[in-house]
Design a protein around this motif. Structure first.
Motif, PDB file in Angstrom:
ATOM      1  N   UNK A 149       0.823  -1.207   0.000  1.00  0.00           N
ATOM      2  CA  UNK A 149       0.000   0.000   0.000  1.00  0.00           C
ATOM      3  C   UNK A 149       0.857   1.257   0.000  1.00  0.00           C
ATOM      4  N   UNK A 150       0.318   2.291  -0.625  1.00  0.00           N
ATOM      5  CA  UNK A 150       0.864   3.632  -0.505  1.00  0.00           C
ATOM      6  C   UNK A 150       0.257   4.236   0.752  1.00  0.00           C
ATOM      7  N   UNK A 151       1.097   4.843   1.558  1.00  0.00           N
ATOM      8  CA  UNK A 151       0.615   5.519   2.762  1.00  0.00           C
ATOM      9  C   UNK A 151       1.122   6.958   2.687  1.00  0.00           C
ATOM     10  N   UNK A 152       0.311   7.821   2.047  1.00  0.00           N
ATOM     11  CA  UNK A 152       0.721   9.199   1.840  1.00  0.00           C
ATOM     12  C   UNK A 152       0.109  10.171   2.833  1.00  0.00           C
ATOM     13  N   UNK A 153      -0.642   9.658   3.792  1.00  0.00           N
ATOM     14  CA  UNK A 153      -1.248  10.506   4.807  1.00  0.00           C
ATOM     15  C   UNK A 153      -0.427  10.580   6.080  1.00  0.00           C
ATOM     16  N   UNK A 154       0.808  10.115   6.008  1.00  0.00           N
ATOM     17  CA  UNK A 154       1.736  10.200   7.132  1.00  0.00           C
ATOM     18  C   UNK A 154       3.007  10.886   6.624  1.00  0.00           C
ATOM     19  N   UNK A 155       3.799  11.356   7.550  1.00  0.00           N
ATOM     20  CA  UNK A 155       5.072  11.983   7.187  1.00  0.00           C
ATOM     21  C   UNK A 155       6.194  11.187   7.816  1.00  0.00           C
ATOM     22  N   UNK A 156       7.143  10.742   7.021  1.00  0.00           N
ATOM     23  CA  UNK A 156       7.203  10.857   5.562  1.00  0.00           C
ATOM     24  C   UNK A 156       6.282   9.845   4.889  1.00  0.00           C
TER      25      UNK A 156
END
Length: 179
Positions: free
Chosen positions: A134-141
């Motif tokens: 999965x792409x997890x783009x709602x966290x940093x980084x």
């Protein structure tokens, strides 16, 4: 402006790029945004609606989409994966859900992350042996994670970060696994 809040699936010829047909989301007075979609081997199309908490289905040969399921806890639906008769769907604000399609009516089950892991900010999903990537783009980084699933897809058994904070991984959304 007149199309704002309206959504549709468009079918194109893969040979000529000709637009073959457009199938709109049924009008119900709400805004709709179709995001991710999945085409199953039998030709069924499932699409997540990021504006309304709905997963839409277009059956092979059907003229209209139907509402597979509406679930009030969903906030922003994203990626979809079908494993056997279970549809896995990412909700950007709430994590991962399993939807049992073998019952007469779909049954939704939230999949809790293991201790110390988060599933917030999931976007694109791709099937992988024993689970998902999965792409997890709602966290940093932003990152790419592997989500291990129990054999019966009833629980998450692990979350492993595969890539994170790499300079060329910016603005991640969707993914495709090759080989």
């Amino acid at each position: 402006k007149e199309h704002q809040g309206h959504a549709a699936l468009a079918a194109f010829s893969l040979v000529t790029s000709e637009l073959l047909r457009i199938v709109p989301v049924p009008s119900d007075g709400r805004d709709h945004i179709l995001g991710d979609l999945l085409i199953t081997p039998d030709g069924t199309v499932y699409a997540t609606d990021s504006a309304a908490p709905i997963i839409w289905r277009l059956a092979p040969g059907a003229e209209e989409m139907d509402k597979l399921i509406e679930y009030p806890a969903w906030i922003s639906l994203q990626g979809l994966v079908l494993q056997e008769r279970t549809l896995l769907v990412a909700d950007y604000a709430n994590g991962l859900y399993a939807i049992d399609l073998s019952a007469s009516a779909p049954v939704v089950h939230a999949l809790a992350p293991p201790a110390g892991a988060t599933l917030l900010g999931l976007d694109g999903l791709a099937p992988a042996p024993g689970g998902l990537v999965a792409v997890q783009n709602g966290v940093t980084p932003q990152r790419i994670v592997r989500i291990a699933l129990a054999p019966d897809i009833s629980a998450i058994t692990g979350v492993t970060v595969l890539a994170s904070a790499l300079p060329h991984l910016t603005d991640l959304a969707l993914l495709t696994l090759v080989n």
